[in-house]
Design a protein around this motif. Structure first.
Motif, mmCIF file in Angstrom:
data_model
loop_
_atom_site.group_PDB
_atom_site.id
_atom_site.type_symbol
_atom_site.label_atom_id
_atom_site.label_comp_id
_atom_site.label_asym_id
_atom_site.label_seq_id
_atom_site.Cartn_x
_atom_site.Cartn_y
_atom_site.Cartn_z
ATOM 1 N N HIS A 53 29.038 99.144 11.392
ATOM 2 C CA HIS A 53 28.430 100.449 11.127
ATOM 3 C C HIS A 53 28.416 101.319 12.382
ATOM 4 N N GLN B 206 35.967 101.183 13.631
ATOM 5 C CA GLN B 206 34.743 101.977 13.559
ATOM 6 C C GLN B 206 34.408 102.219 12.095
ATOM 7 N N HIS B 207 33.167 101.905 11.712
ATOM 8 C CA HIS B 207 32.687 102.068 10.335
ATOM 9 C C HIS B 207 33.630 101.397 9.337
ATOM 10 N N ASN C 254 24.778 96.907 14.531
ATOM 11 C CA ASN C 254 25.909 97.633 13.955
ATOM 12 C C ASN C 254 26.885 96.717 13.237
ATOM 13 N N GLU D 147 31.010 93.641 8.629
ATOM 14 C CA GLU D 147 30.961 95.079 8.409
ATOM 15 C C GLU D 147 30.446 95.735 9.682
#
Length: 158
Positions: free
Chosen positions: A56, A97-98, A29, A54
């Protein structure tokens, strides 16, 4: 009877593979987008790492960095206190988150203290990022004199 035993074994093997894939996906992630370690003159014992991660998946905390080429790696931020700009060690960096975490010279960064040998511009160094869930992410960064704004693909969207 033999068919049912084989069916049960196959089902357990399939579930194991499915769970293994899920835990690998959780690990994957967070990914390195880009980054570098600042090249410094040989007489300077410390440097810093700047990079973009980053995420995910769900919110994560970067809680530590390990690097064999230094005595200590610390998470740092820049704050203004009484009109003075100061560097402070922090416990962690939050990765939304994301979203992304971007470490830069004028803000959050990783201090690499006590270089065991001078770093050569153009070479790569290995670091291991540690997260609040106990997972680790090994990354490789190039030693460079340039800053993140000059690196390829410098447009970051938050």
């Amino acid at each position: 009877m033999e068919f049912n035993t084989l069916k049960r074994i196959f089902k357990q093997a399939f579930n194991f593979l499915l769970l293994s894939s899920a835990s690998f996906t959780a690990f994957a992630n967070v990914a390195l987008v880009e980054g570098y370690v600042r090249a410094m003159p040989a007489s300077v014992p410390n440097t810093a790492a700047y990079f973009t991660l980053e995420n995910h998946g769900p919110k994560r905390q970067l809680v530590a960095v390990k690097a064999d080429f230094v005595k200590e790696a610390q998470l740092h931020t820049i704050i203004e206190e009484d009109g003075m700009v100061k560097m402070r060690q922090v416990e962690s960096f939050s990765i939304p988150q994301h979203g992304q975490l971007t470490l830069v010279e004028s803000g959050e960064h990783v201090m690499l203290m006590g270089l065991k040998k001078p770093l050569v511009s153009g070479e790569s160094v290995e670091l291991t990022l540690e997260f609040d869930d106990g997972s680790e992410l090994p990354i490789s960064l190039t030693v460079s004199k340039q800053d993140m704004a000059k690196m390829k693909g410098h447009a970051h969207h938050h």
